[in-house]
Write a protein that holds these residues in place. Sequence first.
Motif, PDB file in Angstrom:
ATOM      1  N   ALA A  68      25.010 113.083  64.940  1.00 44.29           N
ATOM      2  CA  ALA A  68      24.539 111.982  64.094  1.00 44.29           C
ATOM      3  C   ALA A  68      24.793 110.620  64.748  1.00 44.29           C
ATOM      4  N   ALA A  69      25.931 110.473  65.402  1.00 44.98           N
ATOM      5  CA  ALA A  69      26.236 109.197  66.052  1.00 44.98           C
ATOM      6  C   ALA A  69      25.256 108.909  67.186  1.00 44.98           C
ATOM      7  N   TRP A  70      24.846 109.941  67.900  1.00 47.46           N
ATOM      8  CA  TRP A  70      23.877 109.753  68.979  1.00 47.46           C
ATOM      9  C   TRP A  70      22.493 109.443  68.418  1.00 47.46           C
ATOM     10  N   GLN A  72      21.940 107.870  65.673  1.00 43.43           N
ATOM     11  CA  GLN A  72      22.008 106.492  65.207  1.00 43.43           C
ATOM     12  C   GLN A  72      21.855 105.510  66.367  1.00 43.43           C
ATOM     13  N   ALA A  73      22.475 105.821  67.495  1.00 36.33           N
ATOM     14  CA  ALA A  73      22.336 104.958  68.669  1.00 36.33           C
ATOM     15  C   ALA A  73      20.880 104.898  69.112  1.00 36.33           C
ATOM     16  N   ARG A  74      20.182 106.015  69.037  1.00 32.92           N
ATOM     17  CA  ARG A  74      18.769 106.035  69.420  1.00 32.92           C
ATOM     18  C   ARG A  74      17.935 105.144  68.495  1.00 32.92           C
ATOM     19  N   LEU A  75      18.183 105.230  67.202  1.00 29.04           N
ATOM     20  CA  LEU A  75      17.427 104.407  66.264  1.00 29.04           C
ATOM     21  C   LEU A  75      17.722 102.922  66.459  1.00 29.04           C
ATOM     22  N   LEU A  76      18.980 102.590  66.712  1.00 24.19           N
ATOM     23  CA  LEU A  76      19.339 101.189  66.950  1.00 24.19           C
ATOM     24  C   LEU A  76      18.747 100.688  68.266  1.00 24.19           C
ATOM     25  N   LEU A  77      18.656 101.554  69.257  1.00 23.11           N
ATOM     26  CA  LEU A  77      18.015 101.164  70.508  1.00 23.11           C
ATOM     27  C   LEU A  77      16.541 100.850  70.286  1.00 23.11           C
ATOM     28  N   ARG A  78      15.901 101.635  69.428  1.00 23.39           N
ATOM     29  CA  ARG A  78      14.498 101.375  69.130  1.00 23.39           C
ATOM     30  C   ARG A  78      14.334 100.044  68.400  1.00 23.39           C
ATOM     31  N   LEU A  79      15.172  99.792  67.407  1.00 24.18           N
ATOM     32  CA  LEU A  79      15.095  98.509  66.704  1.00 24.18           C
ATOM     33  C   LEU A  79      15.338  97.343  67.656  1.00 24.18           C
ATOM     34  N   HIS A  80      16.285  97.514  68.556  1.00 23.07           N
ATOM     35  CA  HIS A  80      16.571  96.478  69.537  1.00 23.07           C
ATOM     36  C   HIS A  80      15.371  96.254  70.452  1.00 23.07           C
ATOM     37  N   ARG A  81      14.701  97.344  70.812  1.00 24.87           N
ATOM     38  CA  ARG A  81      13.520  97.219  71.664  1.00 24.87           C
ATOM     39  C   ARG A  81      12.444  96.395  70.963  1.00 24.87           C
ATOM     40  N   TYR A  82      12.207  96.683  69.708  1.00 25.31           N
ATOM     41  CA  TYR A  82      11.157  95.958  68.997  1.00 25.31           C
ATOM     42  C   TYR A  82      11.514  94.482  68.846  1.00 25.31           C
ATOM     43  N   ALA A  83      12.794  94.200  68.598  1.00 23.23           N
ATOM     44  CA  ALA A  83      13.212  92.802  68.503  1.00 23.23           C
ATOM     45  C   ALA A  83      12.999  92.096  69.838  1.00 23.23           C
ATOM     46  N   HIS A  84      13.277  92.804  70.921  1.00 23.67           N
ATOM     47  CA  HIS A  84      13.078  92.245  72.253  1.00 23.67           C
ATOM     48  C   HIS A  84      11.592  91.977  72.496  1.00 23.67           C
ATOM     49  N   GLU A  85      10.741  92.864  72.025  1.00 20.39           N
ATOM     50  CA  GLU A  85       9.303  92.666  72.168  1.00 20.39           C
ATOM     51  C   GLU A  85       8.849  91.416  71.425  1.00 20.39           C
ATOM     52  N   VAL A  86       9.393  91.204  70.234  1.00 21.75           N
ATOM     53  CA  VAL A  86       9.007  90.035  69.451  1.00 21.75           C
ATOM     54  C   VAL A  86       9.417  88.760  70.173  1.00 21.75           C
ATOM     55  N   VAL A  87      10.669  88.697  70.605  1.00 17.67           N
ATOM     56  CA  VAL A  87      11.209  87.454  71.147  1.00 17.67           C
ATOM     57  C   VAL A  87      10.739  87.195  72.574  1.00 17.67           C
ATOM     58  N   LEU A  88      10.686  88.254  73.395  1.00 11.09           N
ATOM     59  CA  LEU A  88      10.368  88.069  74.808  1.00 11.09           C
ATOM     60  C   LEU A  88       9.012  88.623  75.212  1.00 11.09           C
ATOM     61  N   HIS A 126      17.858 113.964  74.110  1.00 12.97           N
ATOM     62  CA  HIS A 126      18.979 114.417  73.293  1.00 12.97           C
ATOM     63  C   HIS A 126      18.493 114.843  71.915  1.00 12.97           C
ATOM     64  N   ARG A 127      17.668 113.999  71.292  1.00  7.31           N
ATOM     65  CA  ARG A 127      17.129 114.339  69.976  1.00  7.31           C
ATOM     66  C   ARG A 127      16.319 115.634  70.020  1.00  7.31           C
ATOM     67  N   ASP A 128      15.472 115.772  71.047  1.00  6.88           N
ATOM     68  CA  ASP A 128      14.642 116.970  71.161  1.00  6.88           C
ATOM     69  C   ASP A 128      15.494 118.222  71.316  1.00  6.88           C
ATOM     70  N   ALA A 129      16.539 118.146  72.141  1.00  8.86           N
ATOM     71  CA  ALA A 129      17.392 119.311  72.370  1.00  8.86           C
ATOM     72  C   ALA A 129      18.188 119.673  71.123  1.00  8.86           C
ATOM     73  N   VAL A 130      18.660 118.668  70.402  1.00 12.02           N
ATOM     74  CA  VAL A 130      19.394 118.935  69.157  1.00 12.02           C
ATOM     75  C   VAL A 130      18.498 119.659  68.160  1.00 12.02           C
TER      76      VAL A 130
END
Length: 383
Positions: free
Chosen positions: A288-290, A292-308, A325-329
């Motif tokens: 679950a912690a991994w 969550q990190a994947r989802l936060l990375l995606r949100l961060h990516r989209y924020a980066h797309e907006v700003v930069l 990792h998600r696929d293997a789980v």
Amino acid sequence: MRRPDQQTTTRPTTGPAPGTGADATADTAQDRAGGHGRPAGPGPSGTGPAAARTAEGHPAGDLTTEAVLAPYLRGQAAEFLRSLRLHHEHSAPADSGGHDAAAATRALRRSARRISGSLHTFRAALDPLWADQLRAELAWLSGILAREHAYANRLTRLVEALHQLSGPALPAARGARAAGESATSDAQGRAALGVGAARAGALLERRLTLARTRSHSAALQALGSSRFHAVADAVALLASDVPLAPGTAGRTAEALLEPAERAEQRLLTAVAALPPDDTEPYNEAQDAAWHQARLLLRLHRYAHEVVLGGADPALTGAGHALDLHRDAVEAAGAAAAAARTPRIAPATAYALGVLHADQRHEVEAARTVFRETWPYAAALSTP
């Protein structure tokens, strides 16, 4: 979905950003990795949105919701509507372009995720009630559309893994040893696995094909529902008008930089909290912690797309590793669920057990790749 009243005097002006649960949708190989951005100063990079924007000749004062966020959302809304039109064209009974329809569905999901993620991150700059409602509906739609694709990929992954494990080139006992089962010779392991592999593959195909068929029917039903038409209407309105919060239209850098910084900090905190690489393997409670990190990375990516205006390639490898990792789980979970089928032959159960162990091995391998490709090693937990 009813458009909120455009009288700004009736809108709430502030509110904390909700959690990321509504953004928990399946990703695709075409939408990997995340962006990265921090302002100059302390932090992993020192070259975030403010510094990069200024370096490109765009003063931070240009980062207004009207000049940056609104065009981004309008563009994603237009892409959503374009993908929807293509989906309708290629899903007609006389049309045989199943691949084109699937590609249109993936594009529809990508734009839905970007709109939903941006509504989450930059909620304070938008009409919060409208943003929350549309974000939840887009998350529902993206989740519905993701399932068929996910089941198809899972079946392909597991069948290919079974072929590799039961073939003469690879000792099938690898997964069994990793799972703590008694050691056998490679020849005996291959023979035992070969007996059950075909039946295990057939069982997985029946289960996952049925799940895929049901997901396809659910997606078609959703796309024809009044709920979806309300979502499409709301996105169509978004393509021409972005409901901003009162007083944010002319605000400068802090209206976008501060939310983007918070998105990045949540990601860094989640990565720092990941278990170190010497923890006991096969600990599924850590998955679950991994995720969550994947989802936060995606949100961060989209924020980066907006700003930069684009994702940071420095995090491409790490994002890809989290997708694997998600696929293997999920593949390991499907193998374990199939092994719990009542009255299956012992050889079939053995093959599914080896397959589960093999996919958990892939989970550990993906975690290792993530640690190796994460560009800010100091943020990772150490023993």
